[in-house]
Motif scaffolding. Structure first.
Motif, PDB file in Angstrom:
ATOM      1  N   GLU A   4      37.864  43.418  45.962  1.00  0.00           N
ATOM      2  CA  GLU A   4      36.941  42.341  45.604  1.00  0.00           C
ATOM      3  C   GLU A   4      37.712  41.125  45.103  1.00  0.00           C
ATOM      4  N   ALA A   5      38.764  41.356  44.327  1.00  0.00           N
ATOM      5  CA  ALA A   5      39.572  40.260  43.801  1.00  0.00           C
ATOM      6  C   ALA A   5      40.244  39.487  44.936  1.00  0.00           C
ATOM      7  N   VAL A  22      45.521  37.174  45.717  1.00  0.00           N
ATOM      8  CA  VAL A  22      45.756  37.315  44.282  1.00  0.00           C
ATOM      9  C   VAL A  22      47.222  36.976  44.037  1.00  0.00           C
ATOM     10  N   ASP A  23      47.473  35.918  43.314  1.00  0.00           N
ATOM     11  CA  ASP A  23      48.842  35.468  43.057  1.00  0.00           C
ATOM     12  C   ASP A  23      49.495  36.196  41.894  1.00  0.00           C
ATOM     13  N   VAL A  24      48.668  36.610  40.930  1.00  0.00           N
ATOM     14  CA  VAL A  24      49.194  37.212  39.698  1.00  0.00           C
ATOM     15  C   VAL A  24      48.331  38.394  39.288  1.00  0.00           C
ATOM     16  N   LYS A  29      35.806  31.642  38.076  1.00  0.00           N
ATOM     17  CA  LYS A  29      35.867  32.952  37.441  1.00  0.00           C
ATOM     18  C   LYS A  29      35.002  33.961  38.179  1.00  0.00           C
ATOM     19  N   LEU A  30      35.476  35.192  38.135  1.00  0.00           N
ATOM     20  CA  LEU A  30      34.764  36.322  38.731  1.00  0.00           C
ATOM     21  C   LEU A  30      34.914  37.493  37.777  1.00  0.00           C
ATOM     22  N   GLY A  82      44.943  26.452  41.211  1.00  0.00           N
ATOM     23  CA  GLY A  82      45.067  27.010  42.550  1.00  0.00           C
ATOM     24  C   GLY A  82      45.586  28.429  42.589  1.00  0.00           C
ATOM     25  N   ARG A  83      46.060  28.944  41.454  1.00  0.00           N
ATOM     26  CA  ARG A  83      46.574  30.314  41.420  1.00  0.00           C
ATOM     27  C   ARG A  83      45.465  31.259  40.962  1.00  0.00           C
ATOM     28  N   THR A  84      45.360  32.383  41.646  1.00  0.00           N
ATOM     29  CA  THR A  84      44.340  33.379  41.316  1.00  0.00           C
ATOM     30  C   THR A  84      44.989  34.528  40.557  1.00  0.00           C
TER      31      THR A  84
END
Length: 254
Positions: free
Chosen positions: A75-76, A83-85, A56-57, A6-8
């Protein structure tokens, strides 16, 4: 194994070396991974091959191009809504000998500062603002032991200076935004088993001589750094924020 489900995570320089190992580790931990690459898409695809397509991207950007860096961040964020990290890993290691001509010296310094400092700093700024808005997040910056003690090879003066600069920038964010839940860490590796380090070793006496100078008589495997990033990305040790984590097998102890 730390669960990052769940973390991006936005990881720069995912196509080779430390970045490729980190991409694999983050994917195995369940993260949604935005894998940045400069020009080697095949390398990024190989590093993320085991990650399901929906997690994935792959994004291309020249970190020396501020507009491209900003587009990558946008985009991220748009991909998963957050974006978590941020893992600032990508860098160049260019020779900048004192004996070089003025044009070569200027080019090496400009490229080193653009890719190793200005591009990562843009991402650092964007991530900090994003994390503050969303109640916290994690930033991991790769520096180098050369930023702590100076480079052993004097031709790497621009590289060591750039790594010191992005280290200081990350620590400044850590101090300023700890109360906002922004956790910012610096990793300072020693000699890591990457192609970049192998090429550098050939210019300074060869790999055998370099290995003999190390306390453990071995280079740091990229997997050690990948595992550390995965741990930090979990946010499991909040009070470690601001720390510089030396990973060099006791060859340089502060």
């Amino acid at each position: 194994m730390h669960d990052l489900t769940g973390r991006t995570v936005l990881l720069t320089g995912a196509s080779k070396g430390i970045g490729a190992a980190t991409a694999e580790a983050l994917g195995a931990a369940g993260a949604n991974l935005v894998a940045h690459y400069g020009g080697d898409r095949a390398g990024a695809e190989a590093a993320t091959a085991a990650i399901p397509a929906e997690r994935k991207l792959l994004v291309q950007a020249d970190l020396a191009d501020g507009a491209a860096v900003r587009r990558m961040w946008e985009e991220a964020v748009a991909w998963q809504g957050r974006v978590d990290v941020l893992v600032n890993n990508a860098a160049v290691m260019l020779d900048s000998p004192l004996a070089s001509n003025d044009e070569e010296w200027d080019d090496a310094w400009t490229r080193s500062l653009d890719v190793n400092v200005k591009g990562p700093a843009l991402l650092l700024r964007a991530a900090t603002r994003h994390h503050v808005e969303h109640g916290g997040g994690v930033i991991v910056t790769f520096s180098s032991w050369a930023a702590q003690r100076g480079a052993g090879n004097p031709d790497l003066i621009a590289y060591s200076a750039s790594k010191a600069a992005i280290k200081a920038a990350t620590q400044t964010i850590a101090r300023a935004h700890a109360a906002d839940g922004v956790l910012a860490y610096v990793i300072a590796p020693g000699i890591v088993r990457t192609q970049m380090s192998e090429v550098s070793a050939q210019r300074t006496g060869g790999e055998e001589a370099l290995t003999a100078s190390l306390a453990m008589k071995e280079w740091v495997p990229p997997s050690d750094l990948a595992d550390l990033v995965t741990y930090l990305a979990s946010g499991g040790c909040r009070h470690l924020t601001g720390a510089t984590l030396d990973v060099n097998g006791a060859s340089y102890v502060r």
